[in-house]
Design a protein around this motif. Structure first.
Motif, PDB file in Angstrom:
ATOM      1  N   LYS A 129      26.692  34.169  29.096  1.00 10.34           N
ATOM      2  CA  LYS A 129      27.931  34.925  28.969  1.00 10.34           C
ATOM      3  C   LYS A 129      28.858  34.616  30.136  1.00 10.34           C
ATOM      4  CE  LYS A 129      29.795  39.605  28.405  1.00 10.34           C
ATOM      5  NZ  LYS A 129      29.465  41.055  28.281  1.00 10.34           N
ATOM      6  N   ASN A 130      30.114  34.334  29.821  1.00 13.87           N
ATOM      7  CA  ASN A 130      31.166  34.095  30.824  1.00 13.87           C
ATOM      8  C   ASN A 130      30.737  33.136  31.926  1.00 13.87           C
ATOM      9  OD1 ASN A 130      32.777  35.906  29.438  1.00 13.87           O
ATOM     10  ND2 ASN A 130      32.337  37.617  30.795  1.00 13.87           N
ATOM     11  N   SER A 145      29.236  42.457  34.843  1.00 11.91           N
ATOM     12  CA  SER A 145      28.993  43.561  35.776  1.00 11.91           C
ATOM     13  C   SER A 145      27.629  43.467  36.444  1.00 11.91           C
ATOM     14  CB  SER A 145      29.140  44.906  35.062  1.00 11.91           C
ATOM     15  OG  SER A 145      28.245  44.979  33.960  1.00 11.91           O
ATOM     16  N   GLU A 146      26.641  42.945  35.730  1.00 14.98           N
ATOM     17  CA  GLU A 146      25.356  42.611  36.335  1.00 14.98           C
ATOM     18  C   GLU A 146      25.276  41.089  36.369  1.00 14.98           C
ATOM     19  OE1 GLU A 146      22.152  44.593  34.384  1.00 14.98           O
ATOM     20  OE2 GLU A 146      22.922  46.604  34.843  1.00 14.98           O
ATOM     21  N   GLY A 147      25.796  40.531  37.451  1.00 12.83           N
ATOM     22  CA  GLY A 147      25.999  39.094  37.528  1.00 12.83           C
ATOM     23  C   GLY A 147      24.707  38.301  37.624  1.00 12.83           C
ATOM     24  N   ASP A 182      30.232  40.581  38.903  1.00 13.53           N
ATOM     25  CA  ASP A 182      31.252  39.584  38.592  1.00 13.53           C
ATOM     26  C   ASP A 182      31.275  38.419  39.569  1.00 13.53           C
ATOM     27  OD1 ASP A 182      32.281  40.962  36.282  1.00 13.53           O
ATOM     28  OD2 ASP A 182      33.176  42.400  37.657  1.00 13.53           O
ATOM     29  N   PRO A 183      30.190  37.644  39.639  1.00 16.24           N
ATOM     30  CA  PRO A 183      30.217  36.420  40.439  1.00 16.24           C
ATOM     31  C   PRO A 183      31.262  35.456  39.889  1.00 16.24           C
ATOM     32  CG  PRO A 183      28.292  36.441  38.994  1.00 16.24           C
ATOM     33  CD  PRO A 183      28.912  37.802  38.913  1.00 16.24           C
ATOM     34  N   ALA A 239      29.672  34.087  45.348  1.00 16.74           N
ATOM     35  CA  ALA A 239      30.573  35.180  45.723  1.00 16.74           C
ATOM     36  C   ALA A 239      30.743  36.106  44.533  1.00 16.74           C
ATOM     37  CB  ALA A 239      31.933  34.637  46.165  1.00 16.74           C
ATOM     38  N   ASN A 240      30.494  37.407  44.749  1.00 22.45           N
ATOM     39  CA  ASN A 240      30.633  38.426  43.699  1.00 22.45           C
ATOM     40  C   ASN A 240      31.924  39.201  43.935  1.00 22.45           C
ATOM     41  OD1 ASN A 240      27.728  38.649  42.235  1.00 22.45           O
ATOM     42  ND2 ASN A 240      27.475  38.141  44.397  1.00 22.45           N
ATOM     43  N   TYR A 241      32.884  39.018  43.042  1.00 22.91           N
ATOM     44  CA  TYR A 241      34.218  39.582  43.258  1.00 22.91           C
ATOM     45  C   TYR A 241      34.228  41.106  43.267  1.00 22.91           C
ATOM     46  CZ  TYR A 241      39.111  40.749  42.546  1.00 22.91           C
ATOM     47  OH  TYR A 241      40.362  41.300  42.672  1.00 22.91           O
ATOM     48  N   SER A 242      33.738  41.725  42.229  1.00 22.95           N
ATOM     49  CA  SER A 242      33.928  43.167  42.064  1.00 22.95           C
ATOM     50  C   SER A 242      33.141  43.996  43.065  1.00 22.95           C
ATOM     51  CB  SER A 242      33.567  43.600  40.639  1.00 22.95           C
ATOM     52  OG  SER A 242      34.472  43.037  39.705  1.00 22.95           O
ATOM     53  N   SER A 243      31.950  43.522  43.439  1.00 26.12           N
ATOM     54  CA  SER A 243      31.111  44.299  44.352  1.00 26.12           C
ATOM     55  C   SER A 243      31.242  43.873  45.805  1.00 26.12           C
ATOM     56  CB  SER A 243      29.642  44.182  43.927  1.00 26.12           C
ATOM     57  OG  SER A 243      29.203  42.837  44.009  1.00 26.12           O
TER      58      SER A 243
END
Length: 353
Positions: free
Chosen positions: A47-48, A68-70, A96-97, A111-115
């Protein structure tokens, strides 16, 4: 993998925003003589897969699963066909990596954007993901409440020798740099950007003396003096990525140097252009901006080759080819493009000949 599949075809993978059922990773070919593009095949089951990175000999590919759970996923690349076989996956332990990089020390960085998390993953002898050796959490907020309400790690880039790692945090208006020690990440320093800059992507010049960061929220590129021994960065210049007379909204995204280091390129989402700058060989500063429309909307990511540039326009579902003049760095339209849904990353197969 060979850098060609017959007729010296140049190959590149495209990452996208897609469901697991879709072929979210696409292998594409470019005939350098005619400029013709083609879709070769695709890979589903992730996914994505919004960001991709190949290892040096193109035998392994790694993909970020931006959700959301990258997660990060490793693939074996078939040397003849370029088809992907999944080896394994690991959670990023963040949300969101959006960016990956491979370090010369044999690790994968995410790098995880959202967290606001940054992770380091060891790789085994087969190039599969082995274990998470480091996980750091950025905390804080920046100037803009709409985009900088929290830390947002947007890219993670290692120095050439792997001793230092540079994280552009859009939410904190900082580039935080870490020292790698026994697989862990120890803070070495930080550079504070102007409030509301929003640093996004980062690249180190091949001369090992300068670095460049593109800033999403204030439409600038920052030039840094770079000390590879101590890892330090010093701001030398800020320069606009869009023309002075542009009045709409625009958000820079990706940044790349030509292989010879003479030209730097950045993408502008909204202005929908690639800007080219000349690089001063001694000072590292930028001048002579030149803009080329991307033939679509929202150029999230692109790749710069010797004679071509390939641009992924996320909102118009197209990947567009441009001819590049190595002498001047200028880009010109070729009229060639591929229809790919929500393209978000272009990862070329570099020649190992």
């Amino acid at each position: 993998m060979s850098a060609s599949i017959g007729n010296e075809e140049l190959l590149f993978y495209v990452g996208t925003y897609a469901s697991e059922e879709d072929e979210g990773i696409r292998l594409c070919g470019l005939d350098p003589k005619t400029g013709t593009l083609r879709l070769i095949h695709g890979t589903s089951g992730i996914k994505n897969p919004s960001f991709l990175v190949l290892n040096q000999n193109a035998s392994r590919l790694y993909a970020a699963s931006e959700q959301s759970e990258g997660a990060v996923v490793s693939y074996e690349v078939d040397p003849e066909s370029g088809k992907l076989k999944q080896l394994n996956s690991l959670p990023t332990q963040g949300a969101d990596p959006c960016h990956l990089s491979l370090s010369s020390d044999g690790s994968l960085l995410a790098a995880n954007y959202s967290s606001g998390h940054v992770g380091r993953f060891a790789l085994d002898e087969q190039g599969a993901l082995s274990e998470t050796t480091a996980l750091v959490q950025h905390i804080g907020q920046g100037f803009r409440q709409d985009r900088q309400e929290a830390a947002h790690a947007h890219s993670v880039v290692p120095g050439e020798d792997g001793k230092f790692v540079y994280v552009s945090d859009l939410g904190l208006d900082q580039i935080v740099y870490y020292r790698v020690e026994d697989g862990k990440l120890t803070t070495q320093g930080e550079v504070k950007l102007p409030p509301g800059a929003g640093p996004r992507h980062f690249v180190i010049h091949p001369n090992g003396q300068h670095a460049y960061g593109i800033n999403e929220l204030n439409n600038t590129i920052t030039v840094y003096a770079y000390n590879p021994v101590q890892g330090h960065l010093e701001i030398l210049q800020h320069i606009a990525t869009i023309p002075e007379d542009f009045v709409g909204e625009s958000y820079p995204a990706d940044v790349h140097l030509s292989a010879d280091g003479r030209y730097l390129y950045g993408s502008n989402r909204g202005h929908d252009s690639i800007v080219r700058f000349a690089v001063d060989p001694a000072a590292g500063t930028l001048s002579q901006p030149e803009w080329t429309g991307t033939g679509g909307k929202w150029p999230r990511n692109f790749a710069v080759l010797e004679d071509f540039a390939i641009v992924a326009n996320q909102f118009t579902d197209n990947v567009v080819l441009f001819r590049r003049d190595p002498a001047t760095g200028s880009l010109t339209e070729t009229g060639m493009e591929l229809a790919i849904k929500q393209p978000s990353c272009v990862e070329p197969v570099r020649s190992t000949k």
